[in-house]
Design an enzyme around this catalytic site. Sequence first.
Site, PDB file in Angstrom:
ATOM      1  CB  THR A 166      36.422  27.876  29.261  1.00  0.00           C
ATOM      2  OG1 THR A 166      35.893  29.122  28.927  1.00  0.00           O
ATOM      3  CG2 THR A 166      36.788  27.867  30.712  1.00  0.00           C
TER       4      THR A 166
ATOM      5  CB  SER B 218      32.576  34.362  35.030  1.00  0.00           C
ATOM      6  OG  SER B 218      32.872  33.038  34.666  1.00  0.00           O
TER       7      SER B 218
HETATM    8  N1  GLU Z   1      33.911  33.667  29.388  1.00  0.00           N
HETATM    9  C1  GLU Z   1      33.048  32.613  29.853  1.00  0.00           C
HETATM   10  C2  GLU Z   1      32.683  32.802  31.292  1.00  0.00           C
HETATM   11  O1  GLU Z   1      33.454  33.326  32.035  1.00  0.00           O
HETATM   12  C3  GLU Z   1      33.694  31.300  29.717  1.00  0.00           C
HETATM   13  C4  GLU Z   1      33.996  31.034  28.300  1.00  0.00           C
HETATM   14  C5  GLU Z   1      33.409  29.798  27.831  1.00  0.00           C
HETATM   15  O2  GLU Z   1      33.497  28.768  28.489  1.00  0.00           O
HETATM   16  O3  GLU Z   1      32.861  29.850  26.753  1.00  0.00           O
HETATM   17  O4  GLU Z   1      31.633  32.417  31.696  1.00  0.00           O
END
Ligand code: GLU
Length: 592
Positions: free
Chosen positions: A406, A472
Amino acid sequence: MRRLIPLALVALLLAPAAPAAAAATATGPTATGYGGAVASVDPTATAAGLKVLREGGNAVDAALAVAATLGVTEPFSSGIGGGGFFVYYDARTGRVSTLDGRETAPRSMGEQAFVDPATGQAMAFQEARVSGLSAGVPGSLATWDEAARRWGTRPLAAALRPAAQVARDGFPVDATFAQQVSDNAAAFAQFDPTARLFLPGGAPPAVGSTLRNPDLAATYDLIARRGTGAFYSGEIGRDIVSTVQHPPVAASPAQSWQYQIRPGGMTLSDLRAYDVRRPAPTKVSYRGYDVYGMATPSSGGSTVGEALNILEKSDLSKLGKTQALHRYLEASALAFADRNRYVGDYTPRPLLDALLSDGFAGERACRIDPAKALAKPVAPGAPDGRYDRHCATTSGGATPDKGLSTTNLTVADKWGNVVEYTLTIEQIGGNAIVVPGRGFLLNNELTDFNFTPTQGTAADPNLPGPGKRPRSSMAPTIVLQHGKPVLALGSPGGSTIITTVLQILVNRLDLGMTLPQAVAAPRASQRNTAAITAEPAFIDSAEGRALTALGHSYTPMAEIGAATAIEFLPHGKLLACAEPVRRGTGSAGTVR
Ligand code: GLU
């Protein structure tokens, strides 16, 4: 990510702009100044945002330029194959609004999607990730379009065209980029288009070499010409669907892969049906500040908010650092227990409001023992409106840790508008599949669903479902006081996003640190697990050692998160802040 920008590219990004005196500065991780500010992980992206601000664009125009550029230079953490959450403060109305651009499960996805039919067991994480199955319908492009139409002063094409130029001209590969490829080499090698783009000659690109992505340049140009319909219902969409349904597996991959590569069920009608939602932000009051965050399907706003409400029950500034950090860790564990039990895409708003109520926080806060860490995992509480019982509990469990990917950006303009935006393709490298001829990776966001129930009951709020969005942890956050912005911040890092944002808020608002100190401080993340995930500098600090005497223990992690933030100082002064060290250092700049 620090990268030396070639002079030609600097000239391109800054020309034909204003005279040198007005030139934007994107020099290092911290910048102070006036007239607007940008903080991101990457200097090319930060410079693109500053250029837009300097040319009279607003914070949304600039944020979209940053995001589109990150899609080129940070392709393993963001891009049009992914999704994210966009939080916007409008200076004219004084309102905070949000866009939910989260990826969405195809309509064919059932609760057992990540259970191997042959064994009846949950798939291994990498098996689920590197597949067509894990790709959700991407939401980033629709988010950008919605933001541009709603609040921007120029069309999305104005953000896409310069970013296409960066993709065409290329950008220098730095050590972080090369490392991210190398960490993914086996997965990338399974797919011809991914190997061609990111493993030239069969190996990660050399540090200092130039990476060009003409396919992505053409994709951005096509969308700039034809609009997002080219993606959601046109030729790019058809390519996405065929890639998901028939992953472009290499006939003889350079490296072996131990898992079956499964197709997914996404169709063009899933893409056509994608919509950006506009949920009301979460809001809690914390020591005279109003803290706005992201509502479901993110657990960012509710978990940061609940933990702040719990922490507000004691005056951290008077407690001494060890005791303040003890409360921070315990509040976070309690809030994570409630997140895991109650928060998913379909959490009803009244339940979300109950989780963010002061009454519930009071009941949760009473579980904290100043003398001793709670045994983890702690059970979730009962946000039922009856908070007279003492420390009520129900049953439930922790969720496992996953990867860290991210990216995050923060932008403010001279009118006082603010954008806080976290975007992702989930794991670093997403699902490892580049759409052939289109130059971007697909996300693996659907692995953010729980593969099987985690809460000791069938009622897990985060199981897969048709058209559902996975929970998330992204936590883009804007803090107001008397209706005016004082702070905006966010971070990548999977579920550690929540604790990174929370810890920076506590550092800045309670522990007397400046914003750069609050961002740089060693991090510790207690997500309701037996041991705290912590950076070595935290574990080795005086407080870190003192916390073990209270019963806390650690699992070391080299680094947690990669925050960006802006603080709004008196008289229009802006303090833009990115990481001084983590992720190869970030890039902040102000217009003047
Ligand atoms: N998929 C993760 C979320 O939506 C974010 C990915 C990450 O920062 O590792 O919380």
